[in-house]
Structures are given as C-alpha cells and as structure tokens.
Write an enzyme that holds these catalytic residues in place. Structure first.
Site, PDB file in Angstrom:
ATOM      1  N   ASP A 201       0.920  -1.207  -0.164  1.00 47.15           N
ATOM      2  CA  ASP A 201      -0.025   0.307   0.281  1.00 47.15           C
ATOM      3  C   ASP A 201       0.920   1.155   0.380  1.00 47.15           C
ATOM      4  O   ASP A 201       1.260   1.648   0.983  1.00 47.15           O
ATOM      5  CB  ASP A 201      -0.602   0.147   1.482  1.00 47.15           C
ATOM      6  CG  ASP A 201      -1.523   1.326   1.529  1.00 47.15           C
ATOM      7  OD1 ASP A 201      -1.258   2.036   0.834  1.00 47.15           O
ATOM      8  OD2 ASP A 201      -2.816   0.821   1.507  1.00 47.15           O
ATOM      9  N   HIS A 202       1.060   1.996  -1.412  1.00 49.68           N
ATOM     10  CA  HIS A 202       2.130   2.998  -1.284  1.00 49.68           C
ATOM     11  C   HIS A 202       1.768   4.064  -0.274  1.00 49.68           C
ATOM     12  O   HIS A 202       3.185   4.553   0.268  1.00 49.68           O
ATOM     13  CB  HIS A 202       2.246   3.623  -2.611  1.00 49.68           C
ATOM     14  CG  HIS A 202       1.246   3.863  -3.715  1.00 49.68           C
ATOM     15  ND1 HIS A 202      -0.033   3.930  -3.025  1.00 49.68           N
ATOM     16  CD2 HIS A 202       1.501   5.189  -3.253  1.00 49.68           C
ATOM     17  CE1 HIS A 202      -0.497   4.643  -3.237  1.00 49.68           C
ATOM     18  NE2 HIS A 202       0.413   6.189  -3.634  1.00 49.68           N
ATOM     19  N   ASP A 259     -10.752   1.331  -4.384  1.00 54.37           N
ATOM     20  CA  ASP A 259      -9.961   1.846  -5.400  1.00 54.37           C
ATOM     21  C   ASP A 259      -9.024   2.430  -4.585  1.00 54.37           C
ATOM     22  O   ASP A 259      -7.899   2.203  -3.581  1.00 54.37           O
ATOM     23  CB  ASP A 259      -9.662   2.361  -6.376  1.00 54.37           C
ATOM     24  CG  ASP A 259      -8.628   3.244  -6.869  1.00 54.37           C
ATOM     25  OD1 ASP A 259      -8.015   2.087  -6.937  1.00 54.37           O
ATOM     26  OD2 ASP A 259      -7.573   4.796  -7.018  1.00 54.37           O
ATOM     27  N   HIS A 264      -5.617   2.722   1.530  1.00 53.94           N
ATOM     28  CA  HIS A 264      -5.307   4.065   1.765  1.00 53.94           C
ATOM     29  C   HIS A 264      -5.918   4.533   2.690  1.00 53.94           C
ATOM     30  O   HIS A 264      -5.328   4.847   4.014  1.00 53.94           O
ATOM     31  CB  HIS A 264      -4.629   4.790  -0.004  1.00 53.94           C
ATOM     32  CG  HIS A 264      -3.787   4.500  -0.910  1.00 53.94           C
ATOM     33  ND1 HIS A 264      -3.604   4.064  -1.077  1.00 53.94           N
ATOM     34  CD2 HIS A 264      -4.374   4.621  -2.348  1.00 53.94           C
ATOM     35  CE1 HIS A 264      -3.160   3.177  -2.486  1.00 53.94           C
ATOM     36  NE2 HIS A 264      -3.889   3.684  -3.125  1.00 53.94           N
TER      37      HIS A 264
HETATM   38  C1  BG6 Z   1      -3.885   4.284  -6.181  1.00 54.40           C
HETATM   39  C2  BG6 Z   1      -5.039   4.331  -7.223  1.00 54.40           C
HETATM   40  O1  BG6 Z   1      -3.487   3.300  -5.360  1.00 54.40           O
HETATM   41  O2  BG6 Z   1      -3.062   5.825  -5.374  1.00 54.40           O
HETATM   42  C3  BG6 Z   1      -5.422   5.559  -8.069  1.00 54.40           C
HETATM   43  O3  BG6 Z   1      -5.379   3.639  -7.343  1.00 54.40           O
HETATM   44  C4  BG6 Z   1      -5.098   6.560  -7.154  1.00 54.40           C
HETATM   45  O4  BG6 Z   1      -6.355   5.342  -8.018  1.00 54.40           O
HETATM   46  C5  BG6 Z   1      -3.313   7.047  -6.840  1.00 54.40           C
HETATM   47  O5  BG6 Z   1      -4.582   7.540  -8.353  1.00 54.40           O
HETATM   48  C6  BG6 Z   1      -3.038   8.384  -5.604  1.00 54.40           C
HETATM   49  O6  BG6 Z   1      -1.676   8.204  -4.914  1.00 54.40           O
HETATM   50  P1  BG6 Z   1      -1.448   9.484  -4.576  1.00 54.40           P
HETATM   51  O7  BG6 Z   1      -0.405   9.165  -4.091  1.00 54.40           O
HETATM   52  O8  BG6 Z   1      -1.225  10.190  -5.748  1.00 54.40           O
HETATM   53  O9  BG6 Z   1      -2.029  10.176  -3.328  1.00 54.40           O
END
Ligand code: BG6
Length: 518
Positions: A201-202, A259, A264
């Site tokens: 989960d980045h 998503d 997140h």
């Molecule tokens: C991803 C989703 O996991 O996270 C995307 O699949 C989203 O839809 C993105 O745009 C958002 O990541 P960040 O780091 O740009 O907030």
C-alpha cells in the site's frame, strides 16, 4: 528505525536501515508496464544513486513481448528520464545500474517459463555472488498474482527453509472483496511464508504517513488528549484533481471504495486511531492497526444508508480545462454505476474512541488535490469570552497535511491585538523548511524494506481481510440500491451536497484545505 547518513557528500542521501541490502536478483513481472516505468525503475535508480544497492545486484524484467536486453534498458532509461522525481538523471549511476538489468521473455500463465527463469537466475554474471536470494515483484494485472506465485513455487523459486531469501511483493488491488482476498492469501501463503509476502500500500511508504507514529508516540503533548474526552471528531480526506483518465477499464470494477477506501484511507485511519504498539517491530504495529478495524462492527444496511455517501463525477472544468463526465471516459459504460467519490462516517467501538466519529472521504476530479487528517478537538467553554465573541469559540484543530506541502499545523484561539476579541490562528510546521533532507518517494522506501525483509510498512493478511469486510458491506448495500443514491457532482467541486450533509446533520462541516504556506 535508526537513521544513518550514507553519503556525507550529499546531505540528501539518507538510509533508515542499519541492515544492508543483501546481494539479490529482483524479478519484475509486468516489466513493460506503466508501474515499472513510472515508479519501480525510478525507485531502483534512486536506491542505486543513494548507495543503498549492493554491487552484486541484478534486475530481471519478465514480460511477454520479445525484446533484447539493450532494447529493454533503453526503454527503461527513457522512462526514467521522464518520470524520475529528481532531475536531471545521473547518467553515470543509470549506466552502471542498467548494466545489471536483463530482459526475460515469458508468459505469466506458462509454468515452463518459470522453469526457464530459474535457469536464467543461476547463470547471470552476478549469480555467483547473489546465490539464491530473489525478490519477485508482481506488478502485473491482479488476476495473475495467484498463478504467478504458484508457478514460482512449482519452479522451486518460492520460500525455502535453507536460509536463502525468497520474497514476494504484491501490488494492489489485493483481491476485489473478502472472499477473493482470502483465496489469494491462501494461494500466496501456500507458496511463500507470510513473513516473505509484502503487500504494497504505497501510502505506507510516504514519509508523512510514517510520521504519524512518530508524531503520536515520540511526543508527550498529544497522546494524553488523543481520545474521546478531548477529541470531537476526526476527518480524513484524500482528494484528487485528476479523473480516471486512461484507467477506466480497471476503475469500472473498482470504484472509489475499492480503489482508495479499502487501502489508503484505512491505513491513515488505523495509524491515527491505533493504540501505542509494544515496540516498533512489524507485528506489534500491525497488531494495533488490525485491532482498530476489528473494533468497527460490520455496518448494517440502515447504518450504511445514513452514514455512507457515494457519487460520480459529471462533466465540468478544472483549472479552466474541460473534463468529461465519468461516463464519457474511455472504457466506461455509458450507464455506469461506479462511484468516483465516497464519504463515510465510522465509529470505533473501543474505550479510547467511544462516540467519536471518523469521517473519511475520497474522490476524483475534485477541486483540489490534497491528503489531510484533521483532528478536531472539543470546543472550549465559551462563557468567559461570550461577550466578545459573536459565536462560540472555534474548536482547536490539528491539521496533518500528508501531501502536497507536507506539514502539520494547529489552529488555536488568540487575542486580536488591540481588541477584546479572539480569532483562530495557525501554528505551522512544514517539512520543506523544517528539514533539509531528501524526501524519498514511497516506492524507494518500500522496495528497500522488502529487500531487507522489513514488513512494518506492508499490509498483513488479516488487515487486508478486515478492511474488505467493511468495504464489502458498503458495496453490497450499494448493489441492492442500484441507481438510487448515486448523485452526480460537478468536476472541480468537493463532491456532492450529500457529503456535506453527512457532517451537517451532526452539526459539523468539512474543514477546507488550506494552502500551507512555505
Ligand atoms: C492508487 C489508486 O493506489 O493511488 C489511484 O489506484 C490513485 O486511483 C493513487 O490515483 C493515489 O496515489 P497518490 O500517491 O498520488 O496519492
């Protein structure tokens, strides 16, 4: 989590890892895809640039199309120059790293390809030093995750009890509901030990998200107030300005709940709400996070009807640019019921949070892009100042800005000079001016953690399943409602009016993002 400067010549280079990355061959499945180009290869490049990769390191790109090593290296180099978050690219570093990058042509569903891969891994120029330490990165479309793990195991490449390191990174989405996540967990765990499975989960790789633990538990002034006695409610917003663009095919089946909410937002939620862990090791932290999710009863249909809002973007303008409605996006059905916005009110049924609502919202094509956690404290008694304040005193608010303009600010009431009146003012900390350090991208941190076997910033199987339990109940309520209660919102707004009403009926309102000044 100690911090050591790796290269004193460049103050930007930091590593939090006392453990050295061992000689490893990293195999990227989905090596010609977008994620590899935008995130994974730039992350490896920055790790190399910051001296975090050992000399005996190899990257193998596994993909379907025929390609030579040189063609593959060139494609990656072009992508790196486009997507690297630091520019210009250090060509010397790239040249050295790319000489350790190889291409391997194979089909993900062909067991024989994995056997050939096993042979290739033994015959790389770096193989003698690397031994059998492998990191497999599943950056493919999710339907291949289980099959790839099974094929790796059948080719003798999965976890072994002989001390070699065999690790598996799995991208999101991890399943599409509880049942599929459980199945995927079973399949992966049959091939790899749980400690060797790294579910990405980045958001957990973001410095500001990791700072939640430091902010809460490395200070003595917040934690005594961090409970239902002092906190009125909590708001968590992940707002995006972009629409779904070219990702309609994927997004149609995901929607905002799958998503963003399931992963997140729930990560931000659990890190904000969890109890202090017994230590900073992976299991202690993940135990506390999963307890938060367990303390939320599965919402009933009537609860969901009152406490969860979904919506979809219609057309509109953002920054004077016309944006099509969601239903006009590529690969999206003209009568699609997929939500691009979700707002939900959750309560955690435990002693700390009893009666404190957590409002979570996320959406695409919104007015502005920001991720923020706002802790809103109870209103102070206003009687002393009633004569001078038209209204009651403002609530103190702690704003944790995850991105962009990362920082933390506290809103408090102060005397207006020269007047017997109070006004809410801000006390702010900004990463940009507070630290003179390199801010690594999330994927840099996550890849290096997987390489050294550190699991704290990855999602554990029970955590994923608990998150799906909640999201499944929301999705099934929506499925029963069909097209009812799917309002449209204008692009460039902050979502539908129903989202505002979710708070208004509790006498609250969404806190507006404030540009955190530099
Ligand atoms: C991803 C989703 O996991 O996270 C995307 O699949 C989203 O839809 C993105 O745009 C958002 O990541 P960040 O780091 O740009 O907030």
């Amino acid at each position: 989590m100690s911090i050591a400067i790796i290269d004193p010549a460049c103050p930007a280079l930091i590593s939090e890892h006392p453990a050295q990355v061992p000689p490893t061959a990293a195999v990227i499945f989905g090596a010609t895809g977008d994620l590899t180009h935008r995130k994974i290869v730039p992350a490896f490049y920055h790790l190399a640039k910051n001296g975090l990769l050992p000399d005996d390191f190899a990257i193998i790109g596994f993909a379907r199309r025929p390609k030579s090593d040189d063609e593959f290296r060139k494609d990656l180099g072009d992508a790196l120059r486009q997507f690297s978050h630091t520019k210009p690219v250090d060509e010397e570093v790239w040249k050295k790293l790319s000489s350790h990058i190889y291409y391997f042509q194979g089909e993900l569903d062909d067991p024989e390809a994995y056997k050939r891969l096993a042979e290739k891994l033994k015959t790389l120029p770096e193989s003698a030093k690397i031994g059998e330490n492998y990191l497999f990165y599943l950056a493919t479309s999710p339907e291949y995750f289980g099959q790839a793990a099974q094929n790796l195991a059948a080719a003798g490449l999965a976890s072994k009890a002989d001390g070699t390191r065999r690790r598996l990174i799995v991208e999101k989405p991890f399943g599409s509901d509880l049942k599929s996540a459980q199945e995927l967990n079973r399949t992966l765990q049959a091939a790899f030990a749980e400690k060797d499975i790294f579910r990405i989960d980045h958001y957990l790789g973001k410095e500001t998200v990791q700072n939640l633990i430091y902010f809460r538990f490395a200070n003595s002034i917040y934690e005594p107030l961090w409970n239902h006695l002092y906190i009125d409610h909590v708001q968590i917003t992940v707002a995006e300005q972009v629409g779904v663009e070219s990702r309609g095919g994927y997004y149609e089946h995901a929607g905002a709940a799958r998503d963003m909410l399931q992963n997140h937002l729930f990560q931000l939620f659990t890190l904000t709400a969890m109890e202090a862990p017994a230590s900073l090791d992976a299991e202690s932290i993940r135990d506390e996070k999963v307890k938060v999710l367990r303390s939320i009863p599965t919402p009933s249909l009537s609860f969901l009807q009152k406490n969860v809002v979904r919506a979809q973007y219609g057309g509109g303008y953002i920054n004077n640019k016309p944006i099509p409605s969601y239903r006009q996006e590529e690969k999206v059905a003209h009568d699609s019921l997929t939500e691009t916005f979700v707002a939900a009110r959750f309560e955690i049924d435990n002693w700390r949070w009893h009666g404190v609502p957590f409002y979570l919202r996320t959406g695409k094509a919104l007015a502005t892009q920001f991720t923020e956690i706002n802790i809103v404290f109870k209103r102070p008694p206003s009687v002393l100042f009633a004569a001078s304040s038209e209204d009651r005193l403002r609530r103190n608010t702690l704003r944790i800005r995850i991105q962009p303009n990362e920082g933390i600010s506290i809103k408090f009431n102060a005397k207006v000079p020269g007047k017997a009146e109070s006004e809410a003012v801000d006390m702010a900390f900004l990463y940009r001016s507070g630290f003179d350090h390199y801010l690594p991208e999330a994927y840099e941190r996550l890849i290096v953690d997987a390489l050294i076997g550190e699991s704290t910033l990855f999602t554990r199987s029970d955590e994923v399943e608990q998150a799906w339990r909640l999201v499944d109940s929301i999705k099934s309520a929506w499925a029963q409602q069909g097209a009812r209660d799917l309002p449209l919102y204008a692009c460039g707004s902050m979502g539908p009016v129903e989202s505002d009403q979710l708070l208004e009926k509790d006498g609250r309102f969404w806190i507006r993002p404030k540009e955190m000044a530099s």
